[in-house]
Design a protein around this motif. Structure first.
Motif, PDB file in Angstrom:
ATOM      1  N   HIS A   1      69.935 -15.420   2.823  1.00 15.95           N
ATOM      2  CA  HIS A   1      70.149 -15.234   1.385  1.00 15.95           C
ATOM      3  C   HIS A   1      69.194 -16.096   0.567  1.00 15.95           C
ATOM      4  N   ILE A   2      69.172 -17.403   0.838  1.00 11.80           N
ATOM      5  CA  ILE A   2      68.333 -18.300   0.042  1.00 11.80           C
ATOM      6  C   ILE A   2      66.861 -17.991   0.260  1.00 11.80           C
ATOM      7  N   SER A   3      66.477 -17.625   1.492  1.00 10.52           N
ATOM      8  CA  SER A   3      65.074 -17.314   1.756  1.00 10.52           C
ATOM      9  C   SER A   3      64.657 -16.022   1.058  1.00 10.52           C
ATOM     10  N   SER A   4      65.559 -15.048   0.980  1.00 11.61           N
ATOM     11  CA  SER A   4      65.251 -13.795   0.268  1.00 11.61           C
ATOM     12  C   SER A   4      65.080 -14.038  -1.224  1.00 11.61           C
ATOM     13  N   GLU A   5      65.960 -14.865  -1.788  1.00 12.57           N
ATOM     14  CA  GLU A   5      65.895 -15.150  -3.220  1.00 12.57           C
ATOM     15  C   GLU A   5      64.609 -15.896  -3.570  1.00 12.57           C
ATOM     16  N   LEU A   6      64.287 -16.915  -2.786  1.00 13.71           N
ATOM     17  CA  LEU A   6      63.076 -17.698  -3.077  1.00 13.71           C
ATOM     18  C   LEU A   6      61.823 -16.856  -2.853  1.00 13.71           C
ATOM     19  N   TRP A   7      61.824 -16.007  -1.869  1.00 18.53           N
ATOM     20  CA  TRP A   7      60.684 -15.098  -1.632  1.00 18.53           C
ATOM     21  C   TRP A   7      60.482 -14.173  -2.830  1.00 18.53           C
ATOM     22  N   GLU A   8      61.590 -13.636  -3.330  1.00 19.40           N
ATOM     23  CA  GLU A   8      61.506 -12.739  -4.476  1.00 19.40           C
ATOM     24  C   GLU A   8      60.951 -13.466  -5.702  1.00 19.40           C
TER      25      GLU A   8
ATOM     26  N   TYR B   1      64.741 -11.990  13.822  1.00 20.29           N
ATOM     27  CA  TYR B   1      63.473 -12.464  14.383  1.00 20.29           C
ATOM     28  C   TYR B   1      62.733 -11.323  15.088  1.00 20.29           C
ATOM     29  N   LYS B   2      63.460 -10.557  15.897  1.00 18.24           N
ATOM     30  CA  LYS B   2      62.825  -9.467  16.644  1.00 18.24           C
ATOM     31  C   LYS B   2      62.295  -8.380  15.712  1.00 18.24           C
ATOM     32  N   ARG B   3      63.006  -8.106  14.620  1.00 20.04           N
ATOM     33  CA  ARG B   3      62.484  -7.123  13.657  1.00 20.04           C
ATOM     34  C   ARG B   3      61.147  -7.591  13.111  1.00 20.04           C
ATOM     35  N   MET B   4      61.066  -8.880  12.780  1.00 19.81           N
ATOM     36  CA  MET B   4      59.809  -9.424  12.253  1.00 19.81           C
ATOM     37  C   MET B   4      58.700  -9.429  13.308  1.00 19.81           C
TER      38      MET B   4
ATOM     39  N   LEU C   1      62.603 -19.527   8.014  1.00 19.65           N
ATOM     40  CA  LEU C   1      63.977 -19.849   7.628  1.00 19.65           C
ATOM     41  C   LEU C   1      64.868 -18.611   7.559  1.00 19.65           C
ATOM     42  N   ASN C   2      64.270 -17.451   7.308  1.00 19.11           N
ATOM     43  CA  ASN C   2      65.048 -16.252   7.019  1.00 19.11           C
ATOM     44  C   ASN C   2      66.083 -15.877   8.069  1.00 19.11           C
ATOM     45  N   PRO C   3      65.778 -15.888   9.367  1.00 15.63           N
ATOM     46  CA  PRO C   3      66.826 -15.512  10.326  1.00 15.63           C
ATOM     47  C   PRO C   3      68.044 -16.430  10.268  1.00 15.63           C
ATOM     48  N   PHE C   4      67.850 -17.668   9.884  1.00 17.66           N
ATOM     49  CA  PHE C   4      68.937 -18.647   9.836  1.00 17.66           C
ATOM     50  C   PHE C   4      69.683 -18.593   8.502  1.00 17.66           C
ATOM     51  N   ALA C   5      68.938 -18.539   7.417  1.00 28.72           N
ATOM     52  CA  ALA C   5      69.507 -18.574   6.063  1.00 28.72           C
ATOM     53  C   ALA C   5      68.910 -17.417   5.259  1.00 28.72           C
TER      54      ALA C   5
ATOM     55  N   GLY D   1      57.252  -6.338  -0.353  1.00 28.28           N
ATOM     56  CA  GLY D   1      58.521  -6.192   0.331  1.00 28.28           C
ATOM     57  C   GLY D   1      59.361  -7.445   0.404  1.00 28.28           C
ATOM     58  N   ASP D   2      60.542  -7.256   0.970  1.00 31.37           N
ATOM     59  CA  ASP D   2      61.500  -8.340   1.156  1.00 31.37           C
ATOM     60  C   ASP D   2      61.015  -9.268   2.274  1.00 31.37           C
ATOM     61  N   VAL D   3      61.477 -10.496   2.262  1.00 31.80           N
ATOM     62  CA  VAL D   3      61.057 -11.443   3.297  1.00 31.80           C
ATOM     63  C   VAL D   3      61.432 -10.952   4.690  1.00 31.80           C
ATOM     64  N   SER D   4      62.550 -10.223   4.800  1.00 28.46           N
ATOM     65  CA  SER D   4      62.980  -9.731   6.115  1.00 28.46           C
ATOM     66  C   SER D   4      62.059  -8.652   6.665  1.00 28.46           C
ATOM     67  N   GLN D   5      61.184  -8.112   5.811  1.00 24.35           N
ATOM     68  CA  GLN D   5      60.260  -7.069   6.243  1.00 24.35           C
ATOM     69  C   GLN D   5      58.868  -7.617   6.569  1.00 24.35           C
ATOM     70  N   GLN D   6      58.722  -8.937   6.540  1.00 26.36           N
ATOM     71  CA  GLN D   6      57.428  -9.547   6.821  1.00 26.36           C
ATOM     72  C   GLN D   6      57.215  -9.707   8.325  1.00 26.36           C
ATOM     73  N   SER D   7      55.956  -9.844   8.707  1.00 25.84           N
ATOM     74  CA  SER D   7      55.637 -10.100  10.112  1.00 25.84           C
ATOM     75  C   SER D   7      55.847 -11.574  10.432  1.00 25.84           C
ATOM     76  N   TRP D   8      56.336 -11.826  11.622  1.00 29.17           N
ATOM     77  CA  TRP D   8      56.566 -13.200  12.060  1.00 29.17           C
ATOM     78  C   TRP D   8      55.217 -13.911  12.207  1.00 29.17           C
ATOM     79  N   PRO D   9      55.096 -15.125  11.691  1.00 26.99           N
ATOM     80  CA  PRO D   9      53.795 -15.806  11.740  1.00 26.99           C
ATOM     81  C   PRO D   9      53.433 -16.274  13.147  1.00 26.99           C
ATOM     82  N   ALA D  10      52.138 -16.320  13.402  1.00 24.27           N
ATOM     83  CA  ALA D  10      51.639 -16.871  14.667  1.00 24.27           C
ATOM     84  C   ALA D  10      51.065 -18.254  14.389  1.00 24.27           C
TER      85      ALA D  10
END
Length: 850
Positions: free
Chosen positions: A752-759, A76-79, A746-750, A770-779
């Motif tokens: 793998h599935i969030s990365s696959e569906l994002w891809e 979460y903090k990375r995002m 969902l990504n911080p919690f799950a 980029g990967d879902v983990s590299q996205q900015s956290w939504p406001a």
């Protein structure tokens, strides 16, 4: 039928795929200042788990609870744009590996290496976003070189009472620096286990036996290395205030330090030049002192015991030696003791009072002696009644309570110097009276005792010290690390000498000097590991100045922003780490006086039977088995969905199944299975705007998940995401933008599935980078959460007949008109007379008909 069709979604393929991608791309590596890809404009966030001891049993499902929480926060903090330091390592010295070596002859290093590999593979399988480039192991000579170096800094320092800061020993102007060193040698009574061949800490002794193996433990004096943590007692107490720790943990630390204000009073031994110094918090009760009790191992016992009482005293000491300090201090046990044959003079009454020994008095607390005031102390009263000793009331309660047995504060009586004074006034006056006559003085006492820092073990850090002509001296920094020698036999010597004593060639440092054969306790490596994680590959310093200032820097006293672990480390580990940090801070090696700013303790996960997980109960659940059946994301989400992180809760495989069904619904929301049994993106997903109600739910979910992560309410964050998925499940059109935002949540919690569906979304729509983990956290947009409509209940004669949505600003007349024109209502009131229409604004319209 393919294996995919037998699972609700192909987690067994998705999860290894993304773990390999994360490893290959090193997505979670945190560069240090000055390194490639370092972002100097980003704020830092250092999130740390209490690193584990890698046992041979591997992980059970209780271990990753805290790790999952910190991983959610780290992702979460990375995002959120933070440079996140999230490392993992191994607190790998310890008795179990040595015990295994004794049984099998296998070197503890081999056992440790195998155990670490097992733990690491399990942690990687759960998908934690650790920066594995920073992995450390306390048994690695590259690491413990600096553990030994820090010991040398402590050894070569003293606490200057004028500055209340540690300084190099060279600044000490006394004649014997060894009397003030922060690391010193003393003969102290210890918990000695002959079978294990080592000294055990109090918490390692249970019912007079070793926690490991259940072997008998006895008390005996031994030469030990000690760290003068008591010199820091006041700072360890006061500087808790600036830390964001649970109130209960702060209280445990305060109680362990145990600050007491009172007086030290000297009692002269009758017919002797000896005197016994007693610390008391109630000098106002001195006139009620009718006996003294000293610890059985007190040095004065041998000097004052009478010939007649010597056999009884000796036998009692032997029995006491078989008890742990925890057993001796147990308030519920029956009091025992023996008269020494000696008497002391009460300085207030000038009367002779007997001197006894009793096991409930501990040598390490206060002066190792107490004055017995049985009228006003429950323990003293019990002792006095058992041994028929005088009882004198000296405090009169101000209320209706009986004076006999009263332990509170009141008015002094039967005390000529202080009669009629309140307890507070009496304390001051009697203490001044004692000081004027050289019979006592004001004093502050601490329950905290100096840290016993030696172990008679092989598998630990050797001390960087040699002995020459009966004196110890430090080795030079260039000689580090001091590596333990290889041994053919790791068994205890049986003489009290450590196993290292068997390595005759290694011990011989020179013709005149021999190496220290004790080793450091397991606590040593964990006292500073959080610093090494900041700069693990630095060969020149234990931590580089720039890395330390960046990762440990902030406007608060503690460096680590978030520290998560179990309450079993609530006192000792935290206290010891704080002590080392303060010494290093005083000496100018670190920039912060405290190691950990925010502390969170996770609760214990019980077995499905509601009992603590253990081999003997057969209720241990292996995370590998759960992941095989339901996947790592389901495991992670269930760990957090069980309940509040801090609470104790039982494991439930049915609960795992429920969370796994939720993730399957997430998968099927975006994916469909074609006739060939292959998964493909759902045709319902379209690049369209979300409806007003969908936008409202999306932004409510952003707000809820964001707030819940910040407050560690992970279970309710998952509940909100379940609500979100349920709301979209039957939608004819699913907006792409809403799904992308949801996958970020969902990504911080799950992950793998969030990365696959994002891809898969990116492959289809091609407009995301980029990967879902590299996205900015939504406001979230607060305006979209404003309620502009309200549901109105329509009743006929008080019975619910329909509901309708109306603008929140609708007038009563508008509500009446719409309700009466409702087709369902018109059908029900046809041919009936409307007598009244009652409107409750924003709630209901009740039509009264006859």
């Amino acid at each position: 039928m393919s294996s995919n069709r037998r699972k609700p979604y192909p987690f067994d393929q998705i999860e290894p795929k993304w773990q390999a991608i994360w490893h290959e791309r090193q997505l979670f590596h945190a560069p240090n200042p000055g390194e490639k890809s370092f972002e100097p404009g980003n704020p830092k966030f250092y999130v740390l788990d209490m690193f584990p001891y890698p046992s041979g049993a591997g992980l059970h499902v209780g271990h990753p609870e805290g790790y999952t929480a910190t991983d959610i926060v780290a992702r979460y903090k990375r995002m959120r744009g933070f440079n996140v330091l999230h490392p993992m390592g191994w607190d790998a010295f310890g008795l179990p590996a040595e015990q295994y070596a004794i049984k099998t002859g296998q070197h503890p290093a081999i056992t440790t290496r195998e155990n670490v590999a097992k733990f690491k593979s399990q942690l990687k399988r759960i998908g934690f976003s650790y920066d594995w480039q920073r992995e450390i192991n306390t048994t690695d000579p590259i690491y413990y070189k600096w553990t030994q170096w820090i010991f040398l800094q402590i050894y070569n320092s003293w606490l200057n009472p004028e500055t209340n800061r540690a300084e190099p020993i060279s600044t000490y102007r006394g004649t014997d620096p060894d009397t003030v060193r922060l690391a010193y040698v003393a003969d102290v009574p210890v918990n000695w286990c002959p079978e294990l061949g080592t000294v055990l800490a109090n918490e390692e002794v249970v019912d007079g036996k070793s926690e490991v193996g259940g072997f008998p433990v006895v008390r005996r004096p031994m030469r030990q290395w000690m760290l003068r943590i008591t010199a820091y007692a006041e700072r360890l107490l006061n500087e808790l205030e600036g830390l964001d720790w649970p109130a209960g943990i702060k209280l445990l630390q305060r109680n362990w330090i145990g600050r007491s204000e009172g007086a030290e009073i000297d009692f002269k031994i009758d017919k002797s030049d000896q005197k016994i110094r007693v610390f008391t918090t109630r000098p106002d009760t001195l006139y009620g002192g009718t006996f003294l009790v000293i610890a059985p191992e007190h040095s004065l016992v041998d000097l004052i015991v009478s010939e007649e009482q010597w056999p009884a005293v000796r036998e009692y000491r032997e029995r006491t030696a078989r008890k742990s300090e925890l057993e001796r201090a147990d308030l519920s046990k029956v009091k025992t003791g023996v008269f020494t044959g000696a008497y002391a003079i009460n300085p207030a009454t000038n009367e002779k009072i007997p001197v006894c020994i009793a096991d409930y008095v501990l040598l390490g607390y206060g002066t190792g002696a107490i004055g017995g005031v049985p009228a006003h102390d429950e323990r003293d009263l019990e002792f006095a009644k058992k041994f028929d000793l005088p009882i004198v009331v000296v405090v009169q309660p101000t209320g209706d309570e009986a004076a006999f047995g009263f332990t509170g504060e009141g008015i002094a009586i039967n005390s000529p110097i202080i009669n009629g004074l309140t307890s507070a006034e009496a304390k001051k006056k009697i203490t001044s009276w004692l000081e004027q006559r050289g019979l006592g003085k004001r004093a502050i006492n601490y329950k905290l005792r100096d840290w016993l820092f030696s172990r008679q073990r092989y598998w630990g850090e050797p001390f960087p010290v040699v002995w020459e002509h009966g004196k110890h001296r430090a080795l030079q920094e260039k000689e580090l690390p001091i590596v333990p020698p290889l041994l053919d036999d790791y068994k205890p010597t049986g003489t009290g000498e450590p196993p290292l004593a068997k390595a005759k060639e290694w011990i011989r440092y020179s013709d005149k000097a021999k190496r220290e054969t004790n080793t450091m306790p397991q606590w040593a490596g964990s006292c500073w590991y959080y610093l090494r994680f900041c700069d693990p590959h630095n060969d020149e310093r234990f931590i580089g100045e720039e890395a330390e200032r960046y990762w440990m820097g902030a406007d608060k006293p503690g460096g680590v922003d978030l520290y998560v672990g179990g309450t079993e480390h609530a006192v000792l580990h935290l206290l010891y780490a704080r002590f080392w940090q303060k010494v290093l801070f005083d000496l100018g090696y670190v920039s912060k006086p405290e190691p950990f700013q925010r502390l969170v303790n996770q609760g214990v996960i019980l077995g499905e039977d509601g009992q603590k997980m253990s081999k003997s109960r057969g209720n241990i659940v292996n995370p590998d088995d759960v992941i095989d059946q339901h996947g790592a994301d389901a495991f992670r989400c269930y760990e957090m969905f069980m309940g509040p992180l801090e609470q104790m809760k039982p494991w439930s495989m049915r609960g795992v199944e429920g969370v796994a069904r939720f993730l399957a619904r997430v998968w099927r929301l975006l994916m469909t299975e074609n006739q060939a049994g292959e998964w493909e993106l759902s045709k319902k997903i379209k690049a369209v705007d979300a409806t007003k109600s969908q936008q409202k739910l999306l932004h409510a979910t952003i707000k809820k998940v964001t707030g819940d992560i910040e407050s560690f309410s992970f279970n309710t964050a998952i509940s909100q995401m379940m609500i979100f998925v349920n709301a979209f499940t039957n939608a004819e059109t699913i907006p792409l933008s809403a799904m992308r935002t949801f996958l970020i949540l969902l990504n911080p919690f799950a992950p793998h599935i969030s990365s696959e569906l994002w891809e898969r979304l990116s492959a289809e729509f091609g407009d995301a980078c980029g990967d879902v983990s590299q996205q900015s956290w939504p406001a979230y947009d607060e305006r979209l959460l404003i309620e502009d409509e309200v549901e109105i209940v329509i009743q006929i004669n008080g019975k619910l007949r329909d509901r309708m949505k109306m603008p929140i600003v609708a007038t009563e007349e508008e509500l009446k008109a719409v309700a009466l024109s409702n087709p369902k209502i018109q059908d029900r009131i046809a041919g009936k007379a409307v007598r009244n229409v009652i409107v409750v604004p924003k709630k209901l319209v009740n039509i009264v008909v006859t």
